[in-house]
Design a protein around this motif. Structure first.
Motif, PDB file in Angstrom:
ATOM      1  N   ILE A   1       0.823  -1.223   0.000  1.00  0.00           N
ATOM      2  CA  ILE A   1       0.000   0.000   0.000  1.00  0.00           C
ATOM      3  C   ILE A   1       0.853   1.268   0.000  1.00  0.00           C
ATOM      4  O   ILE A   1       0.602   2.217   0.725  1.00  0.00           O
ATOM      5  CB  ILE A   1      -1.010   0.020   1.169  1.00  0.00           C
ATOM      6  N   ALA A   2       1.877   1.252  -0.868  1.00  0.00           N
ATOM      7  CA  ALA A   2       2.774   2.409  -0.920  1.00  0.00           C
ATOM      8  C   ALA A   2       2.036   3.662  -1.384  1.00  0.00           C
ATOM      9  O   ALA A   2       2.294   4.770  -0.900  1.00  0.00           O
ATOM     10  CB  ALA A   2       3.950   2.111  -1.849  1.00  0.00           C
TER      11      ALA A   2
ATOM     12  N   ARG B   1      -0.158   9.025  -0.328  1.00  0.00           N
ATOM     13  CA  ARG B   1      -1.292   9.965  -0.344  1.00  0.00           C
ATOM     14  C   ARG B   1      -1.530  10.537   1.057  1.00  0.00           C
ATOM     15  O   ARG B   1      -1.793  11.730   1.213  1.00  0.00           O
ATOM     16  CB  ARG B   1      -2.528   9.244  -0.852  1.00  0.00           C
ATOM     17  N   GLU B   2      -1.447   9.670   2.078  1.00  0.00           N
ATOM     18  CA  GLU B   2      -1.684  10.121   3.451  1.00  0.00           C
ATOM     19  C   GLU B   2      -0.657  11.155   3.882  1.00  0.00           C
ATOM     20  O   GLU B   2      -0.959  12.048   4.675  1.00  0.00           O
ATOM     21  CB  GLU B   2      -1.661   8.927   4.402  1.00  0.00           C
ATOM     22  N   HIS B   3       0.556  11.065   3.338  1.00  0.00           N
ATOM     23  CA  HIS B   3       1.613  11.988   3.744  1.00  0.00           C
ATOM     24  C   HIS B   3       1.765  13.159   2.777  1.00  0.00           C
ATOM     25  O   HIS B   3       2.799  13.840   2.769  1.00  0.00           O
ATOM     26  CB  HIS B   3       2.936  11.233   3.888  1.00  0.00           C
ATOM     27  N   GLY B   4       0.751  13.393   1.942  1.00  0.00           N
ATOM     28  CA  GLY B   4       0.690  14.653   1.205  1.00  0.00           C
ATOM     29  C   GLY B   4       1.305  14.686  -0.166  1.00  0.00           C
ATOM     30  O   GLY B   4       1.498  15.784  -0.724  1.00  0.00           O
ATOM     31  N   LEU B   5       1.648  13.537  -0.774  1.00  0.00           N
ATOM     32  CA  LEU B   5       2.208  13.576  -2.122  1.00  0.00           C
ATOM     33  C   LEU B   5       1.121  14.034  -3.101  1.00  0.00           C
ATOM     34  O   LEU B   5      -0.029  13.596  -2.997  1.00  0.00           O
ATOM     35  CB  LEU B   5       2.717  12.187  -2.512  1.00  0.00           C
ATOM     36  N   PRO B   6       1.430  14.908  -4.029  1.00  0.00           N
ATOM     37  CA  PRO B   6       0.413  15.420  -4.964  1.00  0.00           C
ATOM     38  C   PRO B   6      -0.339  14.310  -5.682  1.00  0.00           C
ATOM     39  O   PRO B   6       0.233  13.282  -6.061  1.00  0.00           O
ATOM     40  CB  PRO B   6       1.233  16.262  -5.949  1.00  0.00           C
ATOM     41  N   GLY B   7      -1.643  14.547  -5.900  1.00  0.00           N
ATOM     42  CA  GLY B   7      -2.490  13.538  -6.515  1.00  0.00           C
ATOM     43  C   GLY B   7      -2.087  13.185  -7.920  1.00  0.00           C
ATOM     44  O   GLY B   7      -2.251  12.049  -8.375  1.00  0.00           O
ATOM     45  N   ALA B   8      -1.555  14.163  -8.668  1.00  0.00           N
ATOM     46  CA  ALA B   8      -1.163  13.892 -10.055  1.00  0.00           C
ATOM     47  C   ALA B   8      -0.066  12.830 -10.111  1.00  0.00           C
ATOM     48  O   ALA B   8      -0.073  11.946 -10.977  1.00  0.00           O
ATOM     49  CB  ALA B   8      -0.687  15.190 -10.714  1.00  0.00           C
TER      50      ALA B   8
ATOM     51  N   ALA C   1       1.420   7.073 -11.026  1.00  0.00           N
ATOM     52  CA  ALA C   1       1.972   5.835 -10.471  1.00  0.00           C
ATOM     53  C   ALA C   1       0.983   4.686 -10.613  1.00  0.00           C
ATOM     54  O   ALA C   1       1.355   3.552 -10.943  1.00  0.00           O
ATOM     55  CB  ALA C   1       2.338   6.041  -9.004  1.00  0.00           C
ATOM     56  N   ALA C   2      -0.309   4.971 -10.400  1.00  0.00           N
ATOM     57  CA  ALA C   2      -1.328   3.928 -10.538  1.00  0.00           C
ATOM     58  C   ALA C   2      -1.416   3.442 -11.978  1.00  0.00           C
ATOM     59  O   ALA C   2      -1.592   2.236 -12.239  1.00  0.00           O
ATOM     60  CB  ALA C   2      -2.678   4.461 -10.063  1.00  0.00           C
ATOM     61  N   GLN C   3      -1.279   4.346 -12.946  1.00  0.00           N
ATOM     62  CA  GLN C   3      -1.315   3.943 -14.352  1.00  0.00           C
ATOM     63  C   GLN C   3      -0.128   3.056 -14.697  1.00  0.00           C
ATOM     64  O   GLN C   3      -0.264   2.040 -15.382  1.00  0.00           O
ATOM     65  CB  GLN C   3      -1.327   5.189 -15.242  1.00  0.00           C
TER      66      GLN C   3
END
Length: 765
Positions: free
Chosen positions: A490-491, A496-503, A508-510
């Motif tokens: 669940i990296a 996301r929880e620690h504030g990395l930009p959504g873009a 990364a998911a793609q």
């Protein structure tokens, strides 16, 4: 064991907490010097000592007070000409007082289950001569008493005499010369170890004498009149004599201590050991800990384990189970970042260090570990810029250095081994290291994110997989383990929880989908099922504990109410008996009230029915068989059988009776026969039996009186009193008592087949 292991697992921090519970500097140093023991017997002995100290402390509340270190005492005694001063002897006295108090507190409780604790503390050699001599010579302030020696007593008497004479001369001088206005204070003081007067500085030339000193303000001079000079000279000579006498006493006491040096040092060391033990007890109370069982042939099993440093703050510590099944030697933990994998490794390692050092650990009942001679740790980022060493290189160097020391008595903790290089090669190397450690029969615990190592943990023999759990909705860690499954890293959720930009996260998911290796959905489902199962199990455990507490409360309440009701009924019965004896009630009225009271007990369930004893079959009864005669609750042996009447002749300690088959049961396994027996029906009411054989006359009559009172309370119609034949003296005493008793209507010797002149039957009014 390497100091590097201690530092990485934070063992010195635990020892510092332990040392804070010690009361002496020596105990504190001994706590800080603790280390894992090398063999099973030593660990078991320390565990028994700790358990006994916990029990003793809880039962007696004993506590040590601060005592001075005596480590330098041995060095002084090694020098033949060295003499212990008063401070040394006073420290020794106070230490021996502590040791004596502890010995007496232990010995007063008896040996019981504290055998090892007694051996360690109370059975050390006791320096009786030193204790007696030093206590006699030193007072409560550590000064030498006048009675320490005749010479010291005499010289101090002279010093006090001079003081009195000086005081008298000074008072006479002041009054005679009317010097009050010249003095700063109307008292005598000491300066330069001589008696002087505090004279106002502007009057210093008025009288002949010697000025020894001035006050800080210069307004007072310390003046020795000429008439005090001679007495002050005598005082100085006596002071020198006093010092010589004191030295003689100190030399004498030092000689005694030197003679009992081994006992003194042994007693002191035993006291330090007790200080360390009680410090362990204090640590155990702070941790909520207990001793850790040692099971050499079983894998580690830690139930409800908490990291010891987190356990000091009860709210921060989450209990978890760390366990391998028999035949398993490795545990591979996977799951999300910050989910507690490293904490699991540290918890096992630190608890192992503490348990092998004889310290209490925060685990549940049933926890155990084997004895590990070495614990090796690969933990965290070990790179060194100064040495030009990367994390991966540092891990490999360390593994290479200790590899030859790895065997079946080794615990190896690997945190992200193989990280810092190509993931494929790092995973392959990690699998190879795990397999090689298993070949050496070492116990291994690994935290990893490598998918290949996760799959290997599910397939390899002797390896168990586990996953740290996280909340399916919030993705927050639960700090619990689910066994026999692997977990997702669940990296992306952590980022996301620690504030990395959504873009960035979307890209990364793609890339993850394009790679085709995303197993997150499957692992999330496994995690959700494991969380649900964990909640259900904990809910059942909570419910079981709630029911246990409720049952304990109800049982205590029932026992309290039953006791109160029994006391009430007993008081009522005693009152009825008293009224009957005094003639206020008739026999029928008394029996009616007693019957009502008994019925009340039966109705409330307080008086339970006697448990039925299975009767023996007719064919089971044979000559010589030991049986129990149920109506009397006495054991006897079968003598004869009457087939026609279906009766059995039984010998009850010399009294032969023909009894019914149904009245016999198996012989009791334990317990002596009772003097008072259960009631059996008869035509005139129930019958009770009292056996007085072997009793003195006065004791027999006391028992008989109590027996008759009990029979009346029970509503008994007749009683049987076994007094035996013998000389007939006891029979005559019994008959005389029955003749005068207001409770007895009639009495007579029993028929021959029921005891003859060895038993008397009485009918009650």
């Amino acid at each position: 064991m390497e100091s590097r292991t201690f530092q990485l697992l934070e063992f010195p921090k635990v020892l510092r907490v332990l040392a804070d519970h010690a009361v002496s500097k020596a105990g504190e140093n001994a706590c800080l010097a603790l280390a894992p023991l090398g063999d099973e017997m030593s660990v078991r002995l320390q565990n028994r000592l700790l358990e006994q100290a916990m029990s003793w402390r809880a039962e007696t509340g004993f506590r040590l007070n601060t005592f001075e270190p005596l480590d330098g005492l041995a060095a002084i005694l090694e020098r033949p000409t060295a003499i212990l001063d008063q401070d040394d002897l006073f420290a020794l006295l106070k230490t021996l007082e502590q040791a004596k108090s502890a010995r007496e507190a232990l010995q007063s409780c008896g040996e019981r289950e504290w055998e090892e604790l007694l051996d360690a503390v109370a059975r050390a050699p006791w320096p009786a001569t030193v204790w007696s001599a030093v206590r006699r010579c030193l007072d409560d302030e550590g000064r030498l008493r006048d009675e320490s020696s005749p010479g010291l007593l005499a010289v101090r008497g002279e010093i006090r005499s001079i003081h009195q004479r000086c005081t008298k001369r000074v008072k006479d001088f002041i009054l005679g010369e009317d010097l009050s206005r010249f003095l700063q204070d109307e008292f005598m003081t000491i300066s330069s170890d001589r008696y002087v007067l505090p004279l106002k500085a502007n009057f210093k030339g008025r009288f002949p004498g010697i000025i020894h000193d001035y006050s800080q303000t210069g307004e007072t001079c310390y003046f020795e009149p000429m008439f005090l000079v001679e007495m002050n000279n005598q005082l100085q000579e006596l002071k020198q004599e006093e010092r010589r006498e004191e030295r003689k006493v100190l030399e004498f006491l030092t000689g005694i201590v030197r003679q009992e040096r081994d006992a003194v040092i042994g007693c002191y060391r035993a006291l330090v050991r007790l200080d360390v033990l009680l410090a362990k007890v204090g640590l155990g109370l702070a941790l909520g800990g207990r001793t850790l069982d040692i099971e050499p042939d079983l894998p580690p099993r830690l139930l409800e384990a908490r990291h010891p440093l987190l356990a000091l703050d009860r709210d921060r510590a989450v209990p978890l189970d760390i366990k391998l099944q028999p035949g398993q030697h490795a545990l591979v933990i996977s799951g999300g970042n910050a989910g507690g994998k490293t904490v699991c490794l540290k918890t096992l390692g630190l608890i192992a260090l503490m348990g092998l050092s004889g310290l209490p650990v925060p685990v549940g009942v049933g926890s155990s570990i084997p004895v590990w001679r070495d614990i090796f740790v690969v933990l965290g980022d070990e790179q060194s810029l100064e040495d030009h060493v990367s994390t991966f290189t540092a891990q490999v160097r360390y593994l290479s250095r200790v590899w030859d020391q790895v065997d079946a008595e080794t615990l190896f903790l690997l945190d992200e081994f193989g990280a810092g290089t190509d993931p494929t090669q790092g995973a392959a190397l990690a699998q190879a290291v795990l397999d090689s450690l298993l070949e050496r029969r070492a116990t291994v615990m690994v935290a990893t994110h490598f998918p290949a190592l996760k799959a290997h943990a599910l397939a390899a023999e002797g390896v168990r997989a586990a996953s740290v759990l996280f909340d399916p909705d919030t993705k927050r860690p639960l700090f619990r383990l689910a066994y026999d499954q692997v977990g997702a890293s669940i990296a992306l959720e952590v980022a996301r929880e620690h504030g990395l930009p959504g873009a960035i996260l979307d890209r990364a998911a793609q890339y993850l989908l394009l790679d085709g290796s995303d197993t997150t959905a499957v692992l999330d489902r496994l995690n959700s099922q494991a969380v649900a199962r964990d909640k259900e199990l904990r809910s059942l455990a909570d419910e079981r504990e709630r029911l246990r507490r409720k049952r304990a409360t109800l049982e205590a309440e029932f026992a309290r109410e039953r006791s109160g009701l029994m006391d009430e009924i007993k008081a009522q019965a005693q009152a009825v008996l008293h009224e009957w004896k005094s003639g206020k009630l008739g026999r029928k009225q008394a029996l009616k009230k007693l019957s009502d009271a008994r019925e009340r007990l039966v109705d409330t369930g307080t008086l339970a029915a006697e448990t039925a004893t299975p009767a023996l079959g007719w064919d089971d009864l044979r000559s010589g068989l030991t049986v129990r005669y149920l109506p009397w609750d006495r054991q006897g042996s079968v003598q004869e059988k009457d087939e026609r009447k279906r009766q059995v002749k039984v010998d009850l300690d010399g009294l032969s009776l023909w009894v019914k088959e149904s009245d016999l049961g198996p012989a009791a396994q334990t317990g002596a026969s009772q003097s008072f027996t259960a009631a059996v029906p008869s035509a005139s009411g129930p019958t009770q039996v009292l056996d007085l054989r072997g009793q003195r006359a006065d004791e027999a009559l006391r028992l008989l009186e109590r027996f008759l009172d009990d029979a009346l309370l029970r509503g008994t119609g007749s009683v049987e009193i076994i007094h035996g034949r013998g000389t007939g003296a006891l029979r005559r005493e019994v008959h005389e008592f029955l003749r005068q008793s207001p409770a007895v209507n009639a009495f007579a010797l029993a028929p021959e087949d029921r005891g003859g002149d060895g038993m008397t039957e009485a009918t009650l009014k």
